[in-house]
Design an enzyme around this catalytic site. Structure first.
Site, PDB file in Angstrom:
ATOM      1  CD  GLU A 177      -1.521   1.684   8.452  1.00  0.00           C
ATOM      2  OE1 GLU A 177      -1.447   1.973   7.265  1.00  0.00           O
ATOM      3  OE2 GLU A 177      -1.451   2.527   9.359  1.00  0.00           O
TER       4      GLU A 177
ATOM      5  CB  THR B  23      14.565  -6.991 -11.323  1.00  0.00           C
ATOM      6  OG1 THR B  23      13.907  -7.308 -10.092  1.00  0.00           O
ATOM      7  CG2 THR B  23      13.666  -6.137 -12.176  1.00  0.00           C
TER       8      THR B  23
ATOM      9  CG  ASP C  60       0.416   0.649   4.762  1.00  0.00           C
ATOM     10  OD1 ASP C  60       1.620   0.577   5.058  1.00  0.00           O
ATOM     11  OD2 ASP C  60      -0.348  -0.317   4.834  1.00  0.00           O
TER      12      ASP C  60
ATOM     13  CE  LYS D  72      11.566  -8.624   4.646  1.00  0.00           C
ATOM     14  NZ  LYS D  72      11.192  -9.893   4.008  1.00  0.00           N
TER      15      LYS D  72
ATOM     16  N   GLY E 133      -7.464  19.380  20.098  1.00  0.00           N
ATOM     17  CA  GLY E 133      -6.931  20.734  20.251  1.00  0.00           C
ATOM     18  C   GLY E 133      -7.528  21.404  21.466  1.00  0.00           C
ATOM     19  N   GLY E 134      -7.863  22.669  21.323  1.00  0.00           N
ATOM     20  CA  GLY E 134      -8.428  23.386  22.459  1.00  0.00           C
ATOM     21  C   GLY E 134      -9.947  23.310  22.497  1.00  0.00           C
TER      22      GLY E 134
ATOM     23  CD  GLN F 119      -2.939   1.268   2.274  1.00  0.00           C
ATOM     24  OE1 GLN F 119      -3.470   2.321   2.565  1.00  0.00           O
ATOM     25  NE2 GLN F 119      -3.301   0.147   2.855  1.00  0.00           N
TER      26      GLN F 119
ATOM     27  CG  ASN G  93       6.624  -0.214  -0.985  1.00  0.00           C
ATOM     28  OD1 ASN G  93       6.633  -0.641  -2.137  1.00  0.00           O
ATOM     29  ND2 ASN G  93       5.615  -0.437  -0.161  1.00  0.00           N
TER      30      ASN G  93
ATOM     31  CD  GLN H 285     -15.531  27.115  16.844  1.00  0.00           C
ATOM     32  OE1 GLN H 285     -16.706  27.069  16.470  1.00  0.00           O
ATOM     33  NE2 GLN H 285     -14.561  27.552  16.085  1.00  0.00           N
TER      34      GLN H 285
HETATM   35  N1  COA Z   1      11.818  -9.687  -9.754  1.00  0.00           N
HETATM   36  C1  COA Z   1      12.588 -10.416  -8.922  1.00  0.00           C
HETATM   37  N2  COA Z   1      12.590 -10.265  -7.590  1.00  0.00           N
HETATM   38  C2  COA Z   1      11.779  -9.335  -7.083  1.00  0.00           C
HETATM   39  C3  COA Z   1      10.956  -8.533  -7.881  1.00  0.00           C
HETATM   40  C4  COA Z   1      10.989  -8.737  -9.279  1.00  0.00           C
HETATM   41  N3  COA Z   1      10.241  -8.030 -10.117  1.00  0.00           N
HETATM   42  N4  COA Z   1      10.267  -7.704  -7.098  1.00  0.00           N
HETATM   43  C5  COA Z   1      10.648  -7.969  -5.835  1.00  0.00           C
HETATM   44  N5  COA Z   1      11.559  -8.962  -5.829  1.00  0.00           N
HETATM   45  C6  COA Z   1      12.231  -9.546  -4.676  1.00  0.00           C
HETATM   46  C7  COA Z   1      13.121  -8.549  -3.968  1.00  0.00           C
HETATM   47  O1  COA Z   1      14.344  -8.440  -4.637  1.00  0.00           O
HETATM   48  C8  COA Z   1      13.230  -9.201  -2.600  1.00  0.00           C
HETATM   49  O2  COA Z   1      14.117 -10.294  -2.662  1.00  0.00           O
HETATM   50  P1  COA Z   1      15.288 -10.576  -1.552  1.00  0.00           P
HETATM   51  O3  COA Z   1      14.637 -10.405  -0.221  1.00  0.00           O
HETATM   52  O4  COA Z   1      15.699 -11.977  -1.863  1.00  0.00           O
HETATM   53  O5  COA Z   1      16.365  -9.620  -1.745  1.00  0.00           O
HETATM   54  C9  COA Z   1      11.820  -9.736  -2.444  1.00  0.00           C
HETATM   55  O6  COA Z   1      11.256  -9.906  -3.721  1.00  0.00           O
HETATM   56  C10 COA Z   1      10.865  -8.729  -1.785  1.00  0.00           C
HETATM   57  O7  COA Z   1      11.220  -8.625  -0.528  1.00  0.00           O
HETATM   58  P2  COA Z   1      10.409  -7.696   0.488  1.00  0.00           P
HETATM   59  O8  COA Z   1      10.105  -6.367  -0.057  1.00  0.00           O
HETATM   60  O9  COA Z   1      11.218  -7.693   1.720  1.00  0.00           O
HETATM   61  O10 COA Z   1       9.014  -8.454   0.616  1.00  0.00           O
HETATM   62  P3  COA Z   1       8.309  -9.090   1.873  1.00  0.00           P
HETATM   63  O11 COA Z   1       7.016  -9.621   1.362  1.00  0.00           O
HETATM   64  O12 COA Z   1       9.172 -10.049   2.587  1.00  0.00           O
HETATM   65  O13 COA Z   1       8.041  -7.859   2.850  1.00  0.00           O
HETATM   66  C11 COA Z   1       7.200  -5.693   3.410  1.00  0.00           C
HETATM   67  C12 COA Z   1       6.993  -6.974   2.600  1.00  0.00           C
HETATM   68  C13 COA Z   1       6.100  -4.716   3.031  1.00  0.00           C
HETATM   69  C14 COA Z   1       7.117  -6.004   4.906  1.00  0.00           C
HETATM   70  C15 COA Z   1       8.598  -5.097   3.066  1.00  0.00           C
HETATM   71  O14 COA Z   1       8.659  -4.911   1.677  1.00  0.00           O
HETATM   72  C16 COA Z   1       8.889  -3.780   3.745  1.00  0.00           C
HETATM   73  O15 COA Z   1       9.184  -3.719   4.940  1.00  0.00           O
HETATM   74  N6  COA Z   1       8.843  -2.681   2.976  1.00  0.00           N
HETATM   75  C17 COA Z   1       9.205  -1.379   3.455  1.00  0.00           C
HETATM   76  C18 COA Z   1       8.138  -0.783   4.300  1.00  0.00           C
HETATM   77  C19 COA Z   1       6.807  -0.776   3.622  1.00  0.00           C
HETATM   78  O16 COA Z   1       6.634  -0.173   2.601  1.00  0.00           O
HETATM   79  N7  COA Z   1       5.843  -1.411   4.288  1.00  0.00           N
HETATM   80  C20 COA Z   1       4.462  -1.230   4.029  1.00  0.00           C
HETATM   81  C21 COA Z   1       3.939  -1.811   2.875  1.00  0.00           C
HETATM   82  S1  COA Z   1       2.255  -1.294   2.779  1.00  0.00           S
END
Ligand code: COA
Length: 416
Positions: A140, A74, A169, A137, A248-249, A17, A96, A273
């Site tokens: 929300e 990627t 988020d 990690k 607030g107030g 999000q 993110n 108010q």
């Molecule tokens: N091709 C290949 N790999 C991809 C990819 C693509 N197109 N897109 C993502 N990936 C991989 C990343 O390289 C990563 O791999 P690695 O951990 O082996 O290096 C993995 O997918 C994604 O990891 P991550 O973002 O950590 O996902 P997660 O599901 O474990 O965690 C969150 C999710 C939201 C907790 C984490 O992304 C996070 O803390 N984000 C920052 C804070 C945030 O925005 N949180 C709120 C989200 S609403």
């Protein structure tokens, strides 16, 4: 109509999000947003809490409108090559991922800056760089706890409470959008891109600014006169949860209206108010309170504020929340009915203003979403459907110079 962000190309490497809310906003305002997703699965929210089998979940559709979807692995060399080409011709990359994921993929800030020194690289993380929790990690509710919202929300005799509003988020995404637009303006002056980083903890704390105010007032004087704990209850050395008290107030509270016994949302928010005291007394049929020293000033009212709210509830007992607001608005009293999601979804004013919009979607039929809350005199942001997974892969690759045969080969090795 030309949109202000037309011509700005954004690589949208976001999911869930916080990031998608940011890039969606920029897409509404005209940016060309290309969402990069893992082949086969894509953004995890496409599958979360599906209400129609085989169709993207509302969580996804409501945060990814007006975007293109490019599938790209990627982590594969071919995928990295495509991403590099995109980076060279884009203005912004937004991500993110969890901490360090972009670096592990081989796209650190230094590398991206080397590939395209004019590009702005914008990131959301749970905690800011260098913070002692910067390896965590975050979702929300974690951010709401870490940013001071949870400890100050709810009732004093209950646990810390999470708000339904996406303070961690979408709020962080909005902060990031401001950062990106600022960096774009900065680039116009310097010709250089820069890194823009926003943490969810910081963004929540920014919205809890008045609670930090209260912490300092509490430390100086030992009490907070606008909280329900004053003057009869106890204060500790930290800002307490204040229930539904006004921040607030202006003292205020959620008050029962006709039908509250069976309808959990038959309430209004009523604000006392200071300078509206006289009209409040007139509206309630209590003219004798206007000059009564026990009621005349905010200070005099505070010790028996709940008795006053009780009197107002007695007045509300035979009025629905809508009838009550219709009377009170004539007296210029700040108030509103407690509205349900059903009432909001069907509100004709919100439909007319484009705040609630119905969007046609290839697989879902149509869905409701929240349109731009920002209104412009020269532009009406139009909401178009979220893309299907990989819907624009061919189009984006062709624009980068890949032939149909190249694209076929890339598909064979699952790089796109
Ligand atoms: N091709 C290949 N790999 C991809 C990819 C693509 N197109 N897109 C993502 N990936 C991989 C990343 O390289 C990563 O791999 P690695 O951990 O082996 O290096 C993995 O997918 C994604 O990891 P991550 O973002 O950590 O996902 P997660 O599901 O474990 O965690 C969150 C999710 C939201 C907790 C984490 O992304 C996070 O803390 N984000 C920052 C804070 C945030 O925005 N949180 C709120 C989200 S609403």
């Amino acid at each position: 109509m030309t949109k202000p962000l037309e011509g700005i190309k954004i690589i949208d490497f976001t999911h869930v999000q916080a990031g998608p809310a940011c890039t969606q906003l920029l897409a509404w305002f005209g940016a060309d947003v290309i969402k990069v997703e893992r082949p086969g699965s894509g953004d995890v929210t496409r599958n979360q809490l599906r209400d129609i089998p085989d169709a993207d979940a509302l969580y996804f559709t409501m945060l990814n409108s007006n975007k293109k979807s490019l599938t790209l692995d990627t982590k594969k060399p071919e995928g990295k090559e495509i991403l590099e080409k995109l980076v060279r011709e884009s203005d912004v990359l937004v991500e993110n991922f969890g901490p360090g994921a972009l670096d592990r993929m081989g796209f650190s800030w230094e590398r991206l800056n080397e590939l395209n020194p004019k590009m702005i690289v914008a990131s959301v993380k749970g905690f800011s760089d260098g913070h002692h929790y910067d390896d965590l990690k975050v979702y929300e509710n974690v951010a709401q706890c870490a940013g001071g919202a949870a400890s100050t929300t709810g009732f004093w005799d209950g646990p810390p409470t999470i708000s339904a509003a996406a303070l961690g988020d979408s709020n962080t995404g909005m902060h990031l959008a401001i950062g990106i637009l600022t960096a774009l303006l900065g680039r116009d002056k310097t010709g250089k891109g820069q890194k823009v980083a926003v943490s969810m903890q910081d963004s929540v704390l920014n919205l809890c600014r008045v609670k930090l105010r209260d912490q300092q007032r509490l430390e100086r004087v030992g009490y907070l006169e606008e909280y329900p704990q004053y003057p009869h209850g106890e204060f500790s050395d930290v800002v307490p949860r204040g229930g539904n008290a006004g921040g607030g107030g202006q003292p205020g509270w959620v008050l029962k209206c006709k039908g509250w016994e069976t309808d959990p949302n038959a309430y209004i928010y009523f604000t006392i108010q200071g300078h509206a005291w006289e009209p409040i007394c007139k509206a309630l049929g209590k003219p004798e309170w206007i000059d009564d020293p026990a009621y005349k000033t905010a200070e005099a009212r505070q010790p028996h504020i709940f008795e006053i709210f009780g009197t107002i509830e007695a007045w509300l007992a035979d009025k629905t929340k809508f009838e009550a607001v219709d009377i009170l608005r004539k007296f210029d009293i700040p108030c509103a009915p407690v509205l349900t999601m059903k009432e909001l979804a069907n509100d004709p004013s919100l439909r007319a203003s484009g705040t609630i919009v119905e969007v046609p979607h290839k697989k879902r039929g149509s869905y409701l979403t929240v349109g731009s809350p920002i209104k412009f005199s020269d532009m009406k942001p139009e909401v178009t459907a979220s893309p299907l997974l990989g819907e624009h892969t061919d189009e984006v690759l062709a624009s980068l110079g890949y032939s149909r045969q190249d694209i076929f080969n890339l598909r064979e090795i699952k790089a796109v």
